[in-house]
Every structure is written in C-alpha cells, then in structure tokens.
Scaffold this active site. Structure first.
Site, PDB file in Angstrom:
ATOM      1  CG  PHE A 127      38.814  38.430  22.666  1.00 26.68           C
ATOM      2  CD1 PHE A 127      38.573  39.317  21.335  1.00 26.68           C
ATOM      3  CD2 PHE A 127      38.427  38.384  23.269  1.00 26.68           C
ATOM      4  CE1 PHE A 127      37.346  40.772  22.016  1.00 26.68           C
ATOM      5  CE2 PHE A 127      37.816  39.264  23.784  1.00 26.68           C
ATOM      6  CZ  PHE A 127      36.912  40.531  23.820  1.00 26.68           C
ATOM      7  CD  GLN A 260      42.482  37.836  32.606  1.00 26.35           C
ATOM      8  OE1 GLN A 260      41.684  37.835  32.529  1.00 26.35           O
ATOM      9  NE2 GLN A 260      42.979  37.215  31.936  1.00 26.35           N
ATOM     10  CG  HIS A 262      41.476  43.898  30.453  1.00 24.10           C
ATOM     11  ND1 HIS A 262      41.916  45.232  29.752  1.00 24.10           N
ATOM     12  CD2 HIS A 262      40.794  43.069  30.208  1.00 24.10           C
ATOM     13  CE1 HIS A 262      41.348  44.858  28.456  1.00 24.10           C
ATOM     14  NE2 HIS A 262      40.930  43.348  28.660  1.00 24.10           N
ATOM     15  CG  LEU A 272      36.757  46.011  30.122  1.00 23.71           C
ATOM     16  CD1 LEU A 272      38.178  45.508  30.318  1.00 23.71           C
ATOM     17  CD2 LEU A 272      35.407  44.251  29.956  1.00 23.71           C
ATOM     18  CD  GLU A 275      41.672  40.473  25.134  1.00 28.14           C
ATOM     19  OE1 GLU A 275      42.751  40.670  26.332  1.00 28.14           O
ATOM     20  OE2 GLU A 275      42.341  39.634  24.194  1.00 28.14           O
ATOM     21  NE  ARG A 306      41.670  39.661  28.697  1.00 30.47           N
ATOM     22  CZ  ARG A 306      40.438  39.854  29.043  1.00 30.47           C
ATOM     23  NH1 ARG A 306      39.803  38.818  29.920  1.00 30.47           N
ATOM     24  NH2 ARG A 306      39.678  40.280  27.743  1.00 30.47           N
ATOM     25  CG  HIS A 371      38.875  41.449  33.422  1.00 30.06           C
ATOM     26  ND1 HIS A 371      37.888  42.757  33.381  1.00 30.06           N
ATOM     27  CD2 HIS A 371      39.000  40.890  32.246  1.00 30.06           C
ATOM     28  CE1 HIS A 371      37.021  42.409  31.996  1.00 30.06           C
ATOM     29  NE2 HIS A 371      37.686  41.700  31.781  1.00 30.06           N
ATOM     30  CD  GLU A 395      34.557  36.182  37.680  1.00 30.53           C
ATOM     31  OE1 GLU A 395      34.108  36.813  36.470  1.00 30.53           O
ATOM     32  OE2 GLU A 395      35.855  36.845  37.605  1.00 30.53           O
ATOM     33  NE  ARG A 406      37.899  35.632  32.010  1.00 26.77           N
ATOM     34  CZ  ARG A 406      37.708  36.470  31.137  1.00 26.77           C
ATOM     35  NH1 ARG A 406      37.454  36.247  29.634  1.00 26.77           N
ATOM     36  NH2 ARG A 406      38.064  37.267  31.217  1.00 26.77           N
TER      37      ARG A 406
HETATM   38  C1  LIG Z   1      33.226  45.168  32.771  1.00 25.62           C
HETATM   39  C2  LIG Z   1      34.036  43.016  31.984  1.00 25.62           C
HETATM   40  C3  LIG Z   1      33.953  42.504  31.081  1.00 25.62           C
HETATM   41  C4  LIG Z   1      33.609  41.361  30.429  1.00 25.62           C
HETATM   42  N1  LIG Z   1      33.981  40.638  29.067  1.00 25.62           N
HETATM   43  C5  LIG Z   1      34.120  39.406  29.338  1.00 25.62           C
HETATM   44  C6  LIG Z   1      33.987  39.593  27.440  1.00 25.62           C
HETATM   45  O1  LIG Z   1      33.809  39.582  27.089  1.00 25.62           O
HETATM   46  N2  LIG Z   1      33.839  37.761  27.566  1.00 25.62           N
HETATM   47  C7  LIG Z   1      34.350  37.279  28.170  1.00 25.62           C
HETATM   48  O2  LIG Z   1      34.637  35.665  27.837  1.00 25.62           O
HETATM   49  N3  LIG Z   1      33.971  37.474  29.721  1.00 25.62           N
HETATM   50  C8  LIG Z   1      33.743  38.693  29.708  1.00 25.62           C
HETATM   51  N4  LIG Z   1      34.059  39.269  31.425  1.00 25.62           N
HETATM   52  C9  LIG Z   1      34.410  37.922  32.508  1.00 25.62           C
HETATM   53  C10 LIG Z   1      32.626  37.301  32.548  1.00 25.62           C
HETATM   54  O3  LIG Z   1      31.228  38.419  31.926  1.00 25.62           O
HETATM   55  C11 LIG Z   1      32.423  36.834  33.644  1.00 25.62           C
HETATM   56  O4  LIG Z   1      33.450  35.588  34.290  1.00 25.62           O
HETATM   57  C12 LIG Z   1      31.187  36.129  33.964  1.00 25.62           C
HETATM   58  O5  LIG Z   1      29.583  36.696  33.256  1.00 25.62           O
HETATM   59  C13 LIG Z   1      30.886  35.456  35.044  1.00 25.62           C
HETATM   60  O6  LIG Z   1      29.526  35.035  34.810  1.00 25.62           O
HETATM   61  P1  LIG Z   1      29.127  34.374  36.674  1.00 25.62           P
HETATM   62  O7  LIG Z   1      28.044  33.589  36.329  1.00 25.62           O
HETATM   63  O8  LIG Z   1      29.473  33.463  36.618  1.00 25.62           O
HETATM   64  O9  LIG Z   1      28.655  35.859  37.650  1.00 25.62           O
HETATM   65  P2  LIG Z   1      27.991  37.006  37.152  1.00 25.62           P
HETATM   66  O10 LIG Z   1      27.101  37.139  36.373  1.00 25.62           O
HETATM   67  O11 LIG Z   1      28.902  38.102  38.290  1.00 25.62           O
HETATM   68  O12 LIG Z   1      27.122  36.594  38.621  1.00 25.62           O
HETATM   69  C14 LIG Z   1      26.799  36.457  40.156  1.00 25.62           C
HETATM   70  C15 LIG Z   1      25.494  36.735  40.615  1.00 25.62           C
HETATM   71  O13 LIG Z   1      25.614  35.910  41.969  1.00 25.62           O
HETATM   72  C16 LIG Z   1      24.669  36.482  42.644  1.00 25.62           C
HETATM   73  N5  LIG Z   1      25.021  36.261  44.323  1.00 25.62           N
HETATM   74  C17 LIG Z   1      26.556  36.556  44.282  1.00 25.62           C
HETATM   75  N6  LIG Z   1      27.118  36.648  45.719  1.00 25.62           N
HETATM   76  C18 LIG Z   1      25.725  36.549  46.253  1.00 25.62           C
HETATM   77  C19 LIG Z   1      24.828  36.604  47.699  1.00 25.62           C
HETATM   78  N7  LIG Z   1      25.247  36.370  48.378  1.00 25.62           N
HETATM   79  N8  LIG Z   1      23.498  35.551  47.581  1.00 25.62           N
HETATM   80  C20 LIG Z   1      23.074  35.769  46.778  1.00 25.62           C
HETATM   81  N9  LIG Z   1      22.748  35.899  45.336  1.00 25.62           N
HETATM   82  C21 LIG Z   1      24.648  36.443  45.441  1.00 25.62           C
HETATM   83  C22 LIG Z   1      24.927  38.075  42.035  1.00 25.62           C
HETATM   84  O14 LIG Z   1      23.703  38.676  42.245  1.00 25.62           O
HETATM   85  C23 LIG Z   1      24.857  37.331  40.822  1.00 25.62           C
HETATM   86  O15 LIG Z   1      23.733  37.525  40.387  1.00 25.62           O
HETATM   87  C24 LIG Z   1      33.907  40.550  31.729  1.00 25.62           C
HETATM   88  C25 LIG Z   1      34.065  41.051  33.194  1.00 25.62           C
HETATM   89  C26 LIG Z   1      33.813  42.174  32.807  1.00 25.62           C
HETATM   90  C27 LIG Z   1      34.376  42.801  35.130  1.00 25.62           C
END
Ligand SMILES: Cc1cc2nc3c(=O)[nH]c(=O)nc-3n(C[C@H](O)[C@H](O)[C@H](O)COP(=O)(O)OP(=O)(O)OC[C@H]3O[C@@H](n4cnc5c(N)ncnc54)[C@H](O)[C@@H]3O)c2cc1C
Length: 597
Positions: A127, A260, A262, A272, A275, A306, A371, A395, A406
């Site tokens: 990556f 960031q 992408h 997306l 990568e 990136r 991204h 995140e 990142r």
């Molecule tokens: C298209 C894409 C591809 C990616 N690919 C990669 C990869 O290959 N490798 C990598 O390392 N990273 C990747 N990332 C980044 C990574 O996926 C995310 O940073 C990570 O999954 C975030 O996880 P999280 O648990 O912090 O939040 P999320 O998975 O975003 O979950 C947030 C949660 O909070 C809840 N929520 C938010 N606000 C509220 C509210 N007000 N009330 C109630 N619930 C709420 C939502 O319902 C959800 O359940 C990618 C990101 C994207 C967008």
C-alpha cells in the site's frame, strides 16, 4: 425498551456504557465491555452493518511478514510516522503497530475471511507509504468482512444469559443529538465539582420520539466528517456528529485542518477506487499517456503516500494534462482479467456500473476527492477525553496516530486496536460497587430532553425560509473550493467569510416535511448544524497553519516549518467563541527527516 416515560413523554434507558456508533470501533469496543460484564448499549443512526466501515476496500496493515519475510512493528511505525509528516504522536503509533499482528490473528479467530497465500497464510499487498506488502485484505471488501464478523460476534452476545457477560442492546436508527453532563460529585465522593458525561439524548428516526440514555461512560465512535466536502468517497452519514457533540459539550478537537484527499476516486461519483489497485500494480496516466508520478515521486511512483499522489494528480489536471471535465486515468489492463477478478472484483463492478468502463479492457477515469478525517476529538492513548466519562475512538477521534496524513490500511487498524483498548479502559474505570447516583443523572437527562424537544419543535414550526439542501450544498462546495487539495491564505480568508455568512442563515432553515415518521429531512438539518461547527474548525486551523505538512498544502507556504509548526492544533469553544491553542507533538525514537519518496 426501558422506561416508557409516562409522566414526561420521554423514554429513559439506563445502561453502564453507551457506545455511539456501530462501525468497527463501536462494535470492537462493545465486545470488550460486554465480555467484562457491563450492560452495554450501541446506538447507531443506521443499522450497524451500514456504517461506513463496511465500504473499506483495500485492507488493514500489520507487520506479519507473510508475503515477504522480515517486516517488524518498528518498520511499520517508522513508515506511519514518516507518512504523517512527523505530526503523529510516536507513543500512540507504537501502541497501534505493536498490537497490529495480534489484532489480525484475533480477527481471523473471530471469523474474518482474509485472502490467502498459496501456503494458506494470510496474504498481504503493498500500500502507499510503505511500498512493502504489509496490508492484509479480503479481496477488495476488507471492511465488509471485518464488520460482518464483529457484528456476528455481538449478535451471539445479545442473548447473554445472566451471569455470562453483560447485557447488550442495539438501538438501530437512533440519532444522538446531544451529550448530557452532570456534576462529578453525583458519582464519587471527593471528585470535586468538575462536570462529567453521563449520557445522551437521541431521536428514534422511525417515529421521532425522544429518548434519554443514562450511563457511567460514553464512547463516541461516530466516524469521520467527509460529507463536509462536495467531492467525497464517504457515506452520506459521515457528517462528523461526534466531533460537534463533543465540541458543544466543551471538549476540544485536534488537527482538524488535516483532511485527506484520495487520488483515485471515480470521476464524477467519487466512489473510491482503492489504493490496492495501485498496490496490485495499476498505474496513473495523464492525457499525454505519461506515467506522471515519475516526476513527483520517482522512487515510490504510484505508491507514494496519498497526499503526494493526490497533489500530483490535481496538478496534472490543473495544468491541462488531464482529460476534459477534470480527471486522469488509472490503468489496470496489464494485470489481466484473472488477477482483476481475484483481487479487485469490487473495483471492476464499481467501474462498470458507475463509469461504464470495464478495467480489463479500458483504463478507469479518476480524480481526487475527500477521503478521510485525520483530525477529531482529542483523546489520549487511553481514549479518554478532557471530560470525565467521555471517551472517543476511531475516525471521530484524534489519538494522533495519523498526524498530517494517514497511510492506507492504518485506519481499519486504528478502529480495531483502539476500539478494543477503549472497551478495556471503560471497564477498568468502572466503579467496583457497580452503582452511582442514577437518579441525579436521570434528572439531568430529562432537562436536556426538554431542551432538545424545544429545539426540534422550533425547527419544525417554521413555515418558510432557507432550504436545507441548498444550504448544505453551498457549504460543501465552499469547503471543497476554498479548503481543498491546494490552499492559499487570502483565498481561505474569503472561504471562511463565506462559510460564516452561510452559517448565519442556518436559523432561517426550513423543513418541508413535518411528519414524525422517518423524517430524514429533520435529521439532515440537525447534522447540518453540526457540520457548520466542524467547517469552522477546519477553516480556522488551516488559515492559522502557515506551512505545508502532509495533506495540508499551502501554495503561499510550500515548505514544512518545524520551528514554528511542529505542534497539534487544538480547537475549542470558550463561551461559544472559537479558540485555537497548540499542543506539543510527542516525539520518540524516530528522528525527524526530510520526507523523500
Ligand atoms: C470508501 C472507503 C474505503 C476505505 N478503505 C479503507 C481501507 O481499505 N483501509 C483502511 O484502513 N481504511 C479505509 N477506509 C477508512 C476506514 O474505513 C474508516 O476510517 C473506518 O472504517 C471508520 O470506522 P469507525 O468505526 O470510526 O466509524 P464508521 O464505520 O464510520 O461508523 C460510524 C458509526 O457512527 C454512527 N453515528 C454517527 N453519528 C451518529 C449519531 N449522531 N447518532 C447515532 N449514531 C451515529 C453511524 O451510524 C455508524 O454506525 C476507507 C474509507 C472509505 C470511505
């Protein structure tokens, strides 16, 4: 589902722990709290399996050394710190990288179906920023695989019998609208008058009923704020609610200017293109059929970090070497059909369905798009925030493992490593008596519910005014135009002025739909209020940082300036007014160097 609130009309639910977010972070934390006997609630504004984590494609980093022997956590940490342009806190990076291999094995034992090497061990691909095959993957649907695994683990625990782990309750499609604070002395004797987070309020999206939650600890795991920008790979739900909830509760945000972009999002829709496609050997071409990365990162080429590839791509487009409409090409044809089908099946489908291009036969049109949010709620290595009882991870937080940029594959890792640690910390700090002044907390929750009720009623009462959708679109366009891939002082000042003008019209916002049933317009409007908080934090941080570092690239200050700016930006509201402060970066054994790729 808890107290039906006969007297007040509100529903009150009492749990030991409330986790806001059903993505990877929230689910991983819940496994820990439930297994340690705590009564846990997971609140999510969408079904957990629709969290943005599900769309993660390319993979998750860990120095397993499977594909090529000789990797180590130190090498992983070094690449992460260099990739962060030296803004990451080195002790936090150490925790993440050291824990990575065991985390992958644990996920595998939970049931994640990782792609394999011919000898059966977990496969790894290169990556950006590492150029070493360190990224474990499940084809190009890694997030999908891990999220489903963790969800399955929890569904099993939902049926916990008494005495076998804690209770678990999912509140799906509940939107958390505010945090509740109480005096700390209602919890523990001698804790002083400091405030403590003890719950939240939420709207049940199905019927707009108001719910109050009381708890001893609350974890924000609400994901990023990508939807602040016009072009983004993020789900529509990524509106940074956790950051604005924390900010309003007096908790500061960190490094919000580092956003960031992408390099390879599908032209126009900005879905997306992982990568991993470049990791498998794909390369970028401009309209002259040149592999332009040769000019920008001759050693790493398309696998430079990136921020570097995104800037190079944008520069090619800006200087007229892109294609009409503003894109370049990602060529995978030489990988041949079999490899594309095995390693990148999702990318092939996305390209065919959304761009009408089969990457086996034609290159994919791509352009840079927002991204990832490097900044977020200030949290220590123990995931605790400044406000006792409130934790943040994933995140939405800024533990500072990504610094100014990142590396791909490090975010999924952050969610599972720090999600687990958050659960452990919450359990460690839980009162041994298991009890606290729940009545006092309930009173505070009821007061907040009444304030939220008035706020919502006032929004719905308006008969005319500014349209929510137009205001939101204007905000997103402003952010992309003035605070995008390249930034400049006077332009950003104009951008800030514009966004403050837009913010000033928010009180005029009007919602057509008055129905209590699945009123998404109401939810979007509440999200928009929070987006304005975040926009201002990004803008003010970006204007103040007169240097270029990682994703923050200023044409008027093109160099990194360690003497003046090797620090984190802290953004908080004091008496409702924004204040910027600085915080030292925790350096360590990896010395600061030029960032050559
Ligand atoms: C298209 C894409 C591809 C990616 N690919 C990669 C990869 O290959 N490798 C990598 O390392 N990273 C990747 N990332 C980044 C990574 O996926 C995310 O940073 C990570 O999954 C975030 O996880 P999280 O648990 O912090 O939040 P999320 O998975 O975003 O979950 C947030 C949660 O909070 C809840 N929520 C938010 N606000 C509220 C509210 N007000 N009330 C109630 N619930 C709420 C939502 O319902 C959800 O359940 C990618 C990101 C994207 C967008």
């Amino acid at each position: 589902m808890g107290d039906e609130g006969k007297e007040t009309g509100y529903h009150i639910h009492s749990h030991d722990v409330v986790i806001v977010g059903g993505g990877l972070t929230g689910l991983r934390a819940a496994i820990e709290t439930v297994d340690h006997g705590l009564d846990t609630a997971i609140i999510s504004k969408v079904h957990p399996l629709r969290s943005h984590s599900v769309s993660a494609q390319g993979g998750i980093n860990a120095a397993l050394g499977n594909a090529v022997p000789g990797d180590s956590w130190e090498d992983h940490a070094f690449d992460t710190i260099k990739g962060s342009d030296y803004l990451a806190d080195q002790d936090a990076v150490e925790i993440m990288c050291k824990n990575a291999p065991a985390t992958i094995i644990e996920l595998e034992h939970f049931g994640t179906v990782f792609s394999r090497l011919p000898d059966g061990r977990i496969a790894q691909r290169p990556f950006g920023g590492g150029m070493f095959p360190r990224t474990c993957y499940a084809a190009d649907r890694t997030g999908h695989n891990i999220l489903h695994t963790l969800y399955e683990q929890l569904v099993g625990r939902e049926k916990n019998e008494k005495g076998k782990g804690g209770r678990l309750t999912f509140y799906d499609e509940f939107f958390v609208s505010s945090l509740v604070k109480v005096g700390d002395d209602s919890f523990e004797k001698g804790a002083g008058k400091a405030k403590r987070c003890a719950g939240c309020t939420a709207i049940n999206i199905a019927d707009s009923s108001l719910h109050g939650f009381t708890c001893y600890s609350l974890l924000l795991a609400t994901g990023g704020f990508g939807r602040l920008f016009a072009r983004s790979t993020n789900s529509l739900i990524n509106t940074g609610d956790g950051a604005s909830l924390a900010l309003r509760a007096g908790v500061p945000l960190k490094d919000m200017e580092f956003v960031q972009f992408h390099p390879t999002t599908l032209y126009d829709t900005n879905i997306l293109v992982t990568e991993g496609a470049r990791g498998e050997g794909g390369y970028l071409l401009n309209s002259r059929n040149e592999r332009f990365m040769e000019k920008y990162a001759p050693k790493s080429m398309e696998l430079a970090p990136r921020d570097i590839v995104a800037r190079a791509t944008q520069q090619e487009i800006d200087e007229g070497r892109g294609f009409e409409g503003g894109y370049v090409l990602l060529d995978l044809r030489h990988l041949k059909k079999e490899k594309i089908a095995e390693r990148l099946p999702g990318i092939r489908l996305i390209s065919m369905d959304f761009a009408g291009v089969d990457p086996v036969e034609s290159p994919i049109p791509v352009q840079p798009g927002q991204h990832y949010s490097m900044g977020g709620v200030v949290a220590g290595n123990d995931l605790a925030t400044e406000l006792p009882g409130l934790y943040a991870a994933g995140e939405c937080s800024c533990v500072s493992v990504h610094g100014a940029n990142r590396l791909g594959g490090n975010s999924l890792l952050e969610t599972v490593v720090f999600g687990k640690l958050a659960g452990q910390e919450i359990e460690k700090n839980f009162p041994s008596s298991g009890s606290w002044d729940k009545k006092g907390v309930e009173k505070a929750v009821l007061e907040r519910l009444s304030a939220e009720d008035s706020r919502i009623k006032a929004l719905l009462a308006k008969k005319s005014g500014v349209k929510m959708h137009s205001l939101r679109d204007e905000l997103k366009k402003t952010m992309f135009e003035y605070f995008g891939v390249f930034r400049e002082g006077s332009k950003m000042e104009k951008g800030l002025k514009k966004l403050l003008e837009l913010k000033a019209t928010y009180p005029e916002v009007h919602i057509n739909n008055k129905s209590p049933l699945f009123n998404h317009a109401l939810i979007y409007t509440l999200e928009l209020e929070g987006l304005f908080d975040i926009a201002e934090a990004v803008a003010r941080g970006a204007i103040a940082r007169q240097e270029s570092r990682g994703s923050h690239s200023r044409v008027d200050y093109p160099e990194r300036d360690d003497e003046r700016f090797l620090y984190h930006t802290i953004y908080r509201l004091k008496d409702g007014k924004p204040v910027l402060e600085s915080l030292s970066v925790r350096l360590g054994k990896f010395p600061i160097k030029e960032r050559v790729y």
